[in-house]
Write a protein that holds these residues in place. Sequence first.
Motif, mmCIF file in Angstrom:
data_model
loop_
_atom_site.group_PDB
_atom_site.id
_atom_site.type_symbol
_atom_site.label_atom_id
_atom_site.label_comp_id
_atom_site.label_asym_id
_atom_site.label_seq_id
_atom_site.Cartn_x
_atom_site.Cartn_y
_atom_site.Cartn_z
ATOM 1 N N MET A 1 27.680 -27.675 2.041
ATOM 2 C CA MET A 1 28.122 -29.148 3.066
ATOM 3 C C MET A 1 27.608 -28.964 4.435
ATOM 4 O O MET A 1 27.725 -28.002 5.072
ATOM 5 C CB MET A 1 29.876 -29.119 3.108
ATOM 6 C CG MET A 1 30.338 -30.127 2.352
ATOM 7 S SD MET A 1 30.102 -31.995 2.515
ATOM 8 C CE MET A 1 31.224 -32.099 3.837
ATOM 9 N N ARG A 2 26.809 -29.965 4.738
ATOM 10 C CA ARG A 2 26.191 -30.095 6.164
ATOM 11 C C ARG A 2 26.821 -30.506 6.957
ATOM 12 O O ARG A 2 28.101 -31.210 6.773
ATOM 13 C CB ARG A 2 24.815 -31.097 5.890
ATOM 14 C CG ARG A 2 23.565 -30.172 6.163
ATOM 15 C CD ARG A 2 22.484 -31.023 6.068
ATOM 16 N NE ARG A 2 22.758 -32.013 4.849
ATOM 17 C CZ ARG A 2 22.608 -33.228 5.080
ATOM 18 N NH1 ARG A 2 22.370 -33.794 6.246
ATOM 19 N NH2 ARG A 2 22.458 -34.384 4.165
ATOM 20 N N LYS A 3 26.889 -29.932 8.264
ATOM 21 C CA LYS A 3 27.771 -30.044 9.530
ATOM 22 C C LYS A 3 27.966 -31.476 9.691
ATOM 23 O O LYS A 3 26.531 -32.192 10.018
ATOM 24 C CB LYS A 3 27.519 -29.059 10.572
ATOM 25 C CG LYS A 3 28.287 -29.606 11.879
ATOM 26 C CD LYS A 3 27.725 -28.290 12.935
ATOM 27 C CE LYS A 3 28.274 -28.907 14.158
ATOM 28 N NZ LYS A 3 27.757 -27.749 15.245
ATOM 29 N N THR A 4 29.085 -31.749 10.100
ATOM 30 C CA THR A 4 28.868 -33.409 10.613
ATOM 31 C C THR A 4 28.791 -33.311 12.132
ATOM 32 O O THR A 4 29.559 -32.514 12.640
ATOM 33 C CB THR A 4 30.241 -34.280 10.041
ATOM 34 O OG1 THR A 4 31.321 -33.484 10.378
ATOM 35 C CG2 THR A 4 30.315 -34.746 8.702
ATOM 36 N N LEU A 5 28.002 -34.427 12.611
ATOM 37 C CA LEU A 5 27.913 -34.611 14.013
ATOM 38 C C LEU A 5 28.989 -35.310 14.485
ATOM 39 O O LEU A 5 29.461 -36.494 13.959
ATOM 40 C CB LEU A 5 26.606 -35.061 14.457
ATOM 41 C CG LEU A 5 25.579 -33.897 13.959
ATOM 42 C CD1 LEU A 5 24.005 -34.523 13.972
ATOM 43 C CD2 LEU A 5 25.527 -32.595 14.858
#
Length: 471
Positions: free
Chosen positions: A1-5
């Motif tokens: 899961m990519r980090k949410t900004l």
Amino acid sequence: MRKTLPADFLSLIEKNFPKDFLQRSEATCAQYGDDWSKTLTIDAAAIAFPRSTQEVSKLLALTYEFNLAVVPSGGRTGLAGGASATNGEIVLSLERMNKMGEVDVLGQSLHVEAGAITELVHQHCEAAGLLWPIDFAAKGSSHIGGNLSTNAGGVKVIHYGMSRNWVLGLEVVLPNGEILSLDSALEKNNTGLDLRQLFVGTEGTLGIITAAILKLTRPPESLQSFFFAVKDTASVFQLFLEARKGPFKLMAFECLSEACLKLVETKMSLLSPLQTRGGAYVLLEAEVAPSDAVREAQEKWLEQLFTKEIVLDGTMSQSPREARNYWAIREGVPEALFMAGYVHKNDISVSVSKLEGFITELDTLFAAEYKGIETYTFGHIGDGNLHLNALRPDHANLESFQKHCHTVDEKLFQLVKKYSGSISAEHGIGLLKKDFLHFSRSEREIEIFRGIKKLLDPKNLLNPGKIIDPL
Ligand code: 2HG
Ligand code: ZN
């Protein structure tokens, strides 16, 4: 899961930057988030593509406000994970900032943006009769900004030195977005600390180089390349001593083992220019004055190498094409290794006068520790710099191979330390060599690094975790 900004951050980006400024697709993050080492697990949150120093500055002011980490990225040809995003960082690619100014022939300098590709800079200078002399195989992809922030070396260091010698001015953006103009481009400027050099070789941990004024020189008049086969390491050093005394200016003295040559021949379909096989091969490049007397002296020099039995065989390029073929062999080694499979890499240096003794001990160490594992040694022997590569055998599990290599590294770096050498001669520390920095730098030195990092990047947001961990 990519980090949410953070949503607020993203809406400010949307409001203040062009539509294509921040890209977040998985493919883009994977591509721009890694370097050529391809060893780390990549986790980039987004990639930013600024077109100007102002945009870099605006972005860093925002990331500073929102406490977001940023990894600067050039041509990504590094081998130490210095440009790899592994912790949800925003990668800042400088590839759109690639403008080159007009060559200043009188001042022998050139203003370039950080994303200018090294080879294009070479061509641009050549058209004006000048040269930026940092040269290496990855020049078709590497960026000037990356070369400077890693203090890239290459194949001509023996004559020209490293990248830091060839920069007159810099423009840098600090972690909080401040722009620092160190671009007075003066050859002479004894007014205290040379701040430019603080950003050279520190891998974008203190500031992002956005532009540079490069120092140029006249290209050599007439180059001559030689390719030699020699029996063993002792002969390499005998040949080096003769080359130091030769009737020419030594421009390069590169070496590769028989295993490297075989690999290049099989993987890259290149052929040795020599019939004779040896234990090692030397590529020597020299600037030779175009006069009959010098040519005669050079032939005599060559002859005595055979009569003294220093070389088994050798050849001299008769055309630029032949010289390029010799270089293709030497510069093809990293690519051939890449094609051969997973390689564990090291890039060490020892003062050249101690290198022969070091190699003898190194051979014993590798023979004992790398049983059944192919090792490939090559590099810039004239600079005391060896590239050591261990190839994972087909049957070996990647994780246990890496683990084994790390235990060998400990012993290798002990040996490097014993010879007062460096655990990274030209590839930098990045993430991959960080645990071993103490073999080459004292505790006090590392403490000073940390103090400087704290001063310029108090929130530890710029290329965090590279070279050192913060205080
Ligand atoms: C070279 O000298 C580069 O060709 C790459 O520094 C070295 O891949 C390597 O080990
Ligand atoms: Zn190299």
